[in-house]
Design a protein around this motif. Structure first.
Motif, PDB file in Angstrom:
ATOM      1  N   TYR A  45       0.825  -1.242   0.042  1.00  0.00           N
ATOM      2  CA  TYR A  45       0.050   0.037  -0.119  1.00  0.00           C
ATOM      3  C   TYR A  45       1.047   1.365  -0.115  1.00  0.00           C
ATOM      4  N   VAL A  46       1.541   1.517   0.449  1.00  0.00           N
ATOM      5  CA  VAL A  46       2.548   2.290   1.153  1.00  0.00           C
ATOM      6  C   VAL A  46       3.616   2.430  -0.143  1.00  0.00           C
ATOM      7  N   ALA A  47       4.355   1.816  -0.904  1.00  0.00           N
ATOM      8  CA  ALA A  47       4.726   1.585  -2.191  1.00  0.00           C
ATOM      9  C   ALA A  47       4.016   1.845  -3.482  1.00  0.00           C
ATOM     10  N   ILE A  48       2.570   1.459  -3.186  1.00  0.00           N
ATOM     11  CA  ILE A  48       2.145   2.031  -4.660  1.00  0.00           C
ATOM     12  C   ILE A  48       1.243   3.482  -4.381  1.00  0.00           C
ATOM     13  N   CYS A  49       0.651   3.296  -3.388  1.00  0.00           N
ATOM     14  CA  CYS A  49      -0.374   5.509  -2.650  1.00  0.00           C
ATOM     15  C   CYS A  49       0.762   5.903  -2.166  1.00  0.00           C
ATOM     16  N   HIS A  50       1.976   5.349  -1.787  1.00  0.00           N
ATOM     17  CA  HIS A  50       3.238   6.651  -1.441  1.00  0.00           C
ATOM     18  C   HIS A  50       4.158   6.481  -1.842  1.00  0.00           C
ATOM     19  N   PRO A  51       4.564   6.400  -2.659  1.00  0.00           N
ATOM     20  CA  PRO A  51       5.722   5.717  -2.905  1.00  0.00           C
ATOM     21  C   PRO A  51       7.161   6.970  -2.619  1.00  0.00           C
ATOM     22  N   LEU A  58      -8.146  -6.336   3.155  1.00  0.00           N
ATOM     23  CA  LEU A  58      -8.711  -6.052   2.579  1.00  0.00           C
ATOM     24  C   LEU A  58      -8.925  -4.369   2.692  1.00  0.00           C
ATOM     25  N   THR A  59      -8.206  -3.923   3.255  1.00  0.00           N
ATOM     26  CA  THR A  59      -8.237  -2.183   3.743  1.00  0.00           C
ATOM     27  C   THR A  59      -7.457  -1.763   2.320  1.00  0.00           C
ATOM     28  N   SER A  60      -5.801  -2.313   2.758  1.00  0.00           N
ATOM     29  CA  SER A  60      -5.259  -2.044   1.562  1.00  0.00           C
ATOM     30  C   SER A  60      -5.364  -2.368   0.147  1.00  0.00           C
ATOM     31  N   TYR A  61      -6.013  -3.528   0.190  1.00  0.00           N
ATOM     32  CA  TYR A  61      -6.280  -3.434  -1.215  1.00  0.00           C
ATOM     33  C   TYR A  61      -6.918  -3.169  -1.632  1.00  0.00           C
ATOM     34  N   LEU A  78      -7.610   0.318  -1.232  1.00  0.00           N
ATOM     35  CA  LEU A  78      -7.133   1.202  -1.622  1.00  0.00           C
ATOM     36  C   LEU A  78      -6.259   1.271  -2.639  1.00  0.00           C
ATOM     37  N   ILE A  79      -5.408   0.350  -2.868  1.00  0.00           N
ATOM     38  CA  ILE A  79      -4.230  -0.068  -3.461  1.00  0.00           C
ATOM     39  C   ILE A  79      -5.124  -0.541  -5.345  1.00  0.00           C
ATOM     40  N   ILE A  80      -6.083  -0.607  -4.969  1.00  0.00           N
ATOM     41  CA  ILE A  80      -7.650  -1.098  -6.504  1.00  0.00           C
ATOM     42  C   ILE A  80      -7.511  -0.250  -6.664  1.00  0.00           C
ATOM     43  N   ALA A  81      -7.554   1.191  -6.515  1.00  0.00           N
ATOM     44  CA  ALA A  81      -8.365   2.198  -6.202  1.00  0.00           C
ATOM     45  C   ALA A  81      -7.693   3.432  -6.685  1.00  0.00           C
ATOM     46  N   ALA A  82      -5.890   3.128  -6.496  1.00  0.00           N
ATOM     47  CA  ALA A  82      -5.399   3.561  -6.544  1.00  0.00           C
ATOM     48  C   ALA A  82      -4.413   3.669  -7.858  1.00  0.00           C
ATOM     49  N   VAL A  83      -4.460   1.902  -8.530  1.00  0.00           N
ATOM     50  CA  VAL A  83      -4.469   1.126  -9.685  1.00  0.00           C
ATOM     51  C   VAL A  83      -4.720   1.994 -10.627  1.00  0.00           C
ATOM     52  N   LEU A  84      -6.274   2.012 -10.637  1.00  0.00           N
ATOM     53  CA  LEU A  84      -7.327   2.347 -12.139  1.00  0.00           C
ATOM     54  C   LEU A  84      -6.568   3.829 -11.962  1.00  0.00           C
ATOM     55  N   ARG A  85      -6.570   4.269 -11.156  1.00  0.00           N
ATOM     56  CA  ARG A  85      -6.318   5.121 -11.371  1.00  0.00           C
ATOM     57  C   ARG A  85      -4.822   6.111 -11.828  1.00  0.00           C
ATOM     58  N   MET A  86      -3.915   4.855 -12.629  1.00  0.00           N
ATOM     59  CA  MET A  86      -2.301   4.930 -13.024  1.00  0.00           C
ATOM     60  C   MET A  86      -2.783   5.317 -14.875  1.00  0.00           C
ATOM     61  N   ARG A  87      -2.083   5.851 -15.479  1.00  0.00           N
ATOM     62  CA  ARG A  87      -1.786   6.577 -16.754  1.00  0.00           C
ATOM     63  C   ARG A  87      -0.734   5.556 -17.288  1.00  0.00           C
ATOM     64  N   ARG A 119       1.017  -2.684 -15.025  1.00  0.00           N
ATOM     65  CA  ARG A 119       1.722  -3.671 -14.720  1.00  0.00           C
ATOM     66  C   ARG A 119       2.151  -4.647 -13.554  1.00  0.00           C
ATOM     67  N   LYS A 120       3.014  -3.413 -13.339  1.00  0.00           N
ATOM     68  CA  LYS A 120       4.139  -3.969 -11.843  1.00  0.00           C
ATOM     69  C   LYS A 120       3.415  -4.211 -11.041  1.00  0.00           C
ATOM     70  N   ALA A 121       2.705  -2.864 -10.287  1.00  0.00           N
ATOM     71  CA  ALA A 121       1.532  -2.649  -8.984  1.00  0.00           C
ATOM     72  C   ALA A 121       0.875  -4.742  -9.676  1.00  0.00           C
ATOM     73  N   PHE A 122       0.372  -4.462 -10.727  1.00  0.00           N
ATOM     74  CA  PHE A 122      -1.109  -5.275 -10.804  1.00  0.00           C
ATOM     75  C   PHE A 122      -0.303  -6.934 -10.733  1.00  0.00           C
ATOM     76  N   ALA A 123       1.099  -7.052 -10.985  1.00  0.00           N
ATOM     77  CA  ALA A 123       2.099  -8.797 -10.499  1.00  0.00           C
ATOM     78  C   ALA A 123       2.329  -8.860  -9.349  1.00  0.00           C
ATOM     79  N   THR A 124       2.837  -8.056  -8.768  1.00  0.00           N
ATOM     80  CA  THR A 124       2.963  -7.803  -7.024  1.00  0.00           C
ATOM     81  C   THR A 124       1.811  -8.102  -6.452  1.00  0.00           C
ATOM     82  N   CYS A 125       1.166  -6.961  -6.442  1.00  0.00           N
ATOM     83  CA  CYS A 125      -0.489  -7.976  -5.893  1.00  0.00           C
ATOM     84  C   CYS A 125      -1.467  -8.730  -6.031  1.00  0.00           C
TER      85      CYS A 125
END
Length: 317
Positions: free
Chosen positions: A121-127, A213-216, A218-227, A233-239
């Motif tokens: 969560y921290v790596a993806i949402c607050h790098p 569940l809470t962390s993911y 928030l992660i899914i919400a952040a990933v969907l906003r990625m351009r 791809r990297k975030a999806f593979a790790t998660c």
């Protein structure tokens, strides 16, 4: 009803019987256990040897591998020895130690998986804040907390379980000492202990699971906003790797420890217990290595430094 002295040995009936059908199954389970030990040991060595993997994410992963190695070592050797030698007795002390180590490792893994989800969560949402929010001190505290909480649960349940008087029917229809199975043999009223054990299971399973569940979410919400397609791809593979491990482990553990007593079946419990004590630890290194380019790179680097591997490459060229 006749009562037994608690100093008498228990009898572990085991996972398999000495039949032509069960012998191949025993060989399969033993192969899976060996694969689990080798795979998780390899993960530990790769993370220790490759400086590129000296990050909070891989430190937590190394702790997961260590827990899996110890978990398999806690249950499988005695099961295999009992099947091969026919000596299935286990002392109350040995039984208590199995309960303690099993719950320490299982409970510790629950909280460790929650810590790993927070790391992602921290790596993806607050790098930009990752070095601060996931500093070495924070990582060590989360790891120590996971081990400590698991050990506290294991100690309480092991001591409480062995404090009951046990009846003449001292055969445990399982391949290792597990608290819910052992309590069935008690000659005393165990309703209060079972209620407390259920509360412990809620805390040890559902609280970390809710954090995951809470962390993911928030992660899914952040990933969907990625351009960026590559970042997505990297975030999806790790998660996805982490979620696969979480689903396998929590699904089986919740089935065993949160199912009502009236719906319990010894045969089903043994199969599900073997799933999260043998099968899941075998899959963890495969899931993280096959879907992780950094781990595969560390493995190639390790193989490249192997003199035998170099010699084979020279012969091919």
């Amino acid at each position: 009803m006749e009562k037994r002295n608690t100093s008498s040995d228990f009898i572990l009936l085991g996972l398999f019987k000495h039949t032509r059908t069960h012998l191949p199954l025993f060989a399969v389970v033993l192969t899976m256990a060996m694969t689990s030990l080798l795979g998780n040991t390899l993960m530990l060595l790769l993370i220790h040897q490759d400086h590129r993997l000296h990050t909070p994410m891989y430190f937590l992963l190394s702790q997961l591998s260590l827990m899996d190695v110890m978990l398999v070592s806690t249950t499988v050797p005695r099961m295999a020895a009992g099947f091969l030698t026919g000596k299935k007795s286990i002392s109350p002390t040995g039984c208590g130690l199995q309960i303690f180590f099993f719950l320490t490792l299982g409970g510790g893994e629950c909280f460790l998986l929650a810590a790993m989800s927070y790391d992602r969560y921290v790596a993806i949402c607050h790098p930009l804040r990752y070095p601060v929010l996931m500093s070495r001190q924070v990582c060590l505290r989360m790891t120590l907390g996971s081990w400590s909480l698991g050990a506290a649960d294991g100690l309480v349940q092991a001591v409480a379980t062995l404090s009951f008087p046990y009846c003449s029917a001292h055969e445990i229809d399982h391949f290792f000492c597990e608290a819910p199975t052992l309590v069935r043999l008690a000659c005393a009223d165990t309703s209060v202990f079972e209620y407390v054990m259920y509360i412990c299971c809620v805390l040890m399973l559902l609280v970390p699971f809710s954090l995951i569940l809470t962390s993911y979410s928030l992660i899914i919400a952040a990933v969907l906003r990625m351009r960026s397609t590559e970042a997505l791809r990297k975030a999806f593979a790790t998660c996805s790797s982490h979620l696969a491990v979480v689903g396998l482990f929590y699904g089986a553990a919740i089935f065993i420890y949160m199912k009502p007593k009236s719906y319990r079946s010894a045969a089903h419990d043994k199969v599900v217990s073997s799933f999260y004590t043998i099968f899941t630890p075998m899959l963890n290194p495969l899931i993280y290595s096959l879907r992780n380019s950094e781990v595969k790179g560390a493995l190639r680097k390790c193989m490249g430094h192997n003199p035998l591997h170099k010699e084979m490459n020279r012969e091919k060229t």
